[in-house]
Write a protein that holds these residues in place. Structure first.
Motif, PDB file in Angstrom:
ATOM      1  N   MET A   1       0.786  -1.416   0.047  1.00 17.51           N
ATOM      2  CA  MET A   1       0.156   0.027   0.022  1.00 17.51           C
ATOM      3  C   MET A   1       0.886   1.244   0.148  1.00 17.51           C
ATOM      4  O   MET A   1       0.408   2.457  -0.551  1.00 17.51           O
ATOM      5  CB  MET A   1      -0.969   0.048   1.151  1.00 17.51           C
ATOM      6  CG  MET A   1      -1.878  -1.033   1.268  1.00 17.51           C
ATOM      7  SD  MET A   1      -2.951  -0.691  -0.239  1.00 17.51           S
ATOM      8  CE  MET A   1      -3.609   0.713  -0.537  1.00 17.51           C
ATOM      9  N   ALA A   2       1.930   1.194   0.563  1.00 18.32           N
ATOM     10  CA  ALA A   2       2.899   2.419   0.671  1.00 18.32           C
ATOM     11  C   ALA A   2       3.400   2.688  -0.970  1.00 18.32           C
ATOM     12  O   ALA A   2       3.610   3.802  -1.364  1.00 18.32           O
ATOM     13  CB  ALA A   2       4.151   2.124   1.190  1.00 18.32           C
ATOM     14  N   CYS A   3       3.545   1.456  -1.850  1.00 22.74           N
ATOM     15  CA  CYS A   3       3.914   1.602  -2.839  1.00 22.74           C
ATOM     16  C   CYS A   3       2.798   2.235  -3.828  1.00 22.74           C
ATOM     17  O   CYS A   3       2.947   3.094  -4.721  1.00 22.74           O
ATOM     18  CB  CYS A   3       4.285   0.191  -3.819  1.00 22.74           C
ATOM     19  SG  CYS A   3       5.853  -0.555  -2.998  1.00 22.74           S
ATOM     20  N   ILE A   4       1.645   1.859  -3.568  1.00 22.74           N
ATOM     21  CA  ILE A   4       0.331   2.271  -4.128  1.00 22.74           C
ATOM     22  C   ILE A   4       0.385   3.709  -3.927  1.00 22.74           C
ATOM     23  O   ILE A   4      -0.181   4.623  -4.835  1.00 22.74           O
ATOM     24  CB  ILE A   4      -0.837   1.470  -3.899  1.00 22.74           C
ATOM     25  CG1 ILE A   4      -0.680   0.075  -4.438  1.00 22.74           C
ATOM     26  CG2 ILE A   4      -2.173   2.147  -4.280  1.00 22.74           C
ATOM     27  CD1 ILE A   4      -1.703  -0.908  -3.827  1.00 22.74           C
ATOM     28  N   ASP A   5       0.540   3.916  -2.816  1.00 25.22           N
ATOM     29  CA  ASP A   5       0.368   5.455  -2.294  1.00 25.22           C
ATOM     30  C   ASP A   5       1.314   6.506  -3.115  1.00 25.22           C
ATOM     31  O   ASP A   5       0.774   7.523  -3.681  1.00 25.22           O
ATOM     32  CB  ASP A   5       0.647   5.594  -0.848  1.00 25.22           C
ATOM     33  CG  ASP A   5       0.674   7.167  -0.368  1.00 25.22           C
ATOM     34  OD1 ASP A   5      -0.437   7.589   0.032  1.00 25.22           O
ATOM     35  OD2 ASP A   5       1.804   7.755  -0.237  1.00 25.22           O
ATOM     36  N   ARG A   6       2.559   6.215  -3.257  1.00 26.50           N
ATOM     37  CA  ARG A   6       3.380   6.637  -3.896  1.00 26.50           C
ATOM     38  C   ARG A   6       3.126   6.833  -5.684  1.00 26.50           C
ATOM     39  O   ARG A   6       3.208   7.812  -6.072  1.00 26.50           O
ATOM     40  CB  ARG A   6       4.900   6.121  -4.065  1.00 26.50           C
ATOM     41  CG  ARG A   6       5.659   6.142  -2.665  1.00 26.50           C
ATOM     42  CD  ARG A   6       5.830   7.760  -2.314  1.00 26.50           C
ATOM     43  NE  ARG A   6       4.636   8.190  -1.614  1.00 26.50           N
ATOM     44  CZ  ARG A   6       4.465   9.356  -1.084  1.00 26.50           C
ATOM     45  NH1 ARG A   6       5.184  10.422  -1.188  1.00 26.50           N
ATOM     46  NH2 ARG A   6       3.485   9.773  -0.318  1.00 26.50           N
ATOM     47  N   CYS A   7       2.391   5.697  -6.234  1.00 22.97           N
ATOM     48  CA  CYS A   7       1.728   6.028  -7.204  1.00 22.97           C
ATOM     49  C   CYS A   7       0.641   6.897  -7.581  1.00 22.97           C
ATOM     50  O   CYS A   7       0.630   7.589  -8.262  1.00 22.97           O
ATOM     51  CB  CYS A   7       1.323   4.620  -7.725  1.00 22.97           C
ATOM     52  SG  CYS A   7       2.304   3.399  -8.176  1.00 22.97           S
TER      53      CYS A   7
END
Length: 356
Positions: free
Chosen positions: A108-114
């Motif tokens: 979810m941290a990766c998706i947040d940066r996306c």
């Protein structure tokens, strides 16, 4: 028992004794410092850091539940994990809950940066601290519910109480595929695709030569966000690299679990590989050390944290008050009616008459 079996059994014990213990100590220290640093004002205002904070908390639980029973088993017997049913069920459930939450919070941290890299304002607005907190609560609730089958079906394996696992055939098949897909393949794939998108966007921004804002606050925020992205990408790389062996062994174990004619050496090899691949899973809790090496902002916050601890320690020593000596303390009696002139002179009377 052959010499290979004896060697691998000894190697397995040494792996737990030295490698697991080292990872437990370093991972616990690192996770605690991560929690302190990501809770600081400069970092907790970033939504990605909120996910990393929650992931560190789950990582701390994972280390405690996953490694402590293995270390305990080396020095004490019998092993409560394979002798007490309630402990067997609780450890299996909490191990699954903390491990899955830790992985999916990283995803979810990766998706947040996306979201934060999107050209759409509406999508960029999803990358906020408020949204991050809501998603963290949802993820923790999901992973408290999905592994519930471990509480119901986890049991001590007969004969000889050799392990704690799911004994029901159909639930065991479900659990193995669920672990491979939800714990390995799917989070790794999502994190990898998200990381490619983030890196591509970062490269495009670099080529455009975006001017750094003159405002000092905006400039620092931009640099901080870039370093958070680098920290996240390294954590994703460590997660994927450590998950591949674990996922591969689980696939092999699923395909060969009902082979009955396994030799003693083969069982010893499988036991050693199981311990080794499980060890690699705990590398996800070692993010503090990669963060310290990569991020200048993270190092500055770490130095500030240590300075704060040192200053607090010095102030405590300075604020220690010695006990009053009643025999050497003089008292001053004031009349019931105090005139304005006497009232104005009261501070001077205190200074000259009270000794500590």
């Amino acid at each position: 028992m052959s010499s290979l079996s004896n060697t691998l059994n000894l190697a397995q014990k040494m792996l737990v004794q030295y490698c697991h213990t080292t990872i437990f100590i370093l991972g616990t220290i690192g996770s605690l410092i991560n929690i302190c640093l990501f809770s600081r004002r400069n970092l907790r205002s970033n939504s990605c850091c909120i996910y990393l904070l929650s992931s560190s908390i789950n990582g701390l639980i994972l280390l405690s539940i996953g490694i402590i029973p293995q270390i305990y088993n080396l020095y004490r017997s019998p092993n409560p994990f394979t002798t007490i049913l309630s402990f067997c069920k609780a450890r299996s459930y909490l191990n699954q809950t903390s491990a899955m939450s830790c992985r999916w919070l990283l995803v979810m941290a990766c998706i947040d940066r996306c979201f934060s890299c999107s050209n759409s304002v509406r999508i960029r607005n999803l990358s906020s601290v408020k949204t991050a907190r809501i998603i963290i609560i949802i993820i923790n609730i999901i992973w408290f519910i999905l592994p519930i089958h471990m509480i119901i079906y986890a049991d001590i394996q007969p004969p000889g109480n050799i392990a704690c696992s799911v004994t029901n055939y159909y639930v065991d098949i479900y659990h193995r595929f669920y672990t491979i897909i939800m714990g390995g393949a799917l989070p790794s794939l999502i994190a990898f695709i998200s990381s490619l998108f983030i890196w591509k966007n970062f490269q495009e921004r670099t080529k455009r030569r975006i001017i750094i804002p003159n405002n000092e606050v905006d400039r620092r925020k931009k640099l901080r966000d870039q370093q958070v992205i680098f920290m996240l990408l390294i954590q994703v790389a460590i997660f994927i690299i450590s998950t591949i062996p674990f996922m591969s062994f689980n696939i092999y174990s699923t395909m060969t679990q009902y082979v009955t004619n396994k030799s003693t050496d083969r069982k010893a090899i499988e036991g050693f590989l199981k311990t080794l691949t499980e060890l690699l899973i705990y590398f996800i809790t070692m993010s503090f050390y990669s963060n310290t090496l990569i991020s200048k902002t993270f190092r500055k916050e770490l130095i500030k944290l240590f300075e704060y601890i040192i200053i607090c320690g010095r102030q405590k020593n300075r604020l220690r008050i010695n006990p009053l000596d009643i025999s050497t303390t003089k008292t001053v009696a004031f009349p019931m009616t105090i005139t304005r002139k006497v009232l104005l002179s009261m501070p001077q009377a205190f200074e000259t008459s009270i000794k500590i």
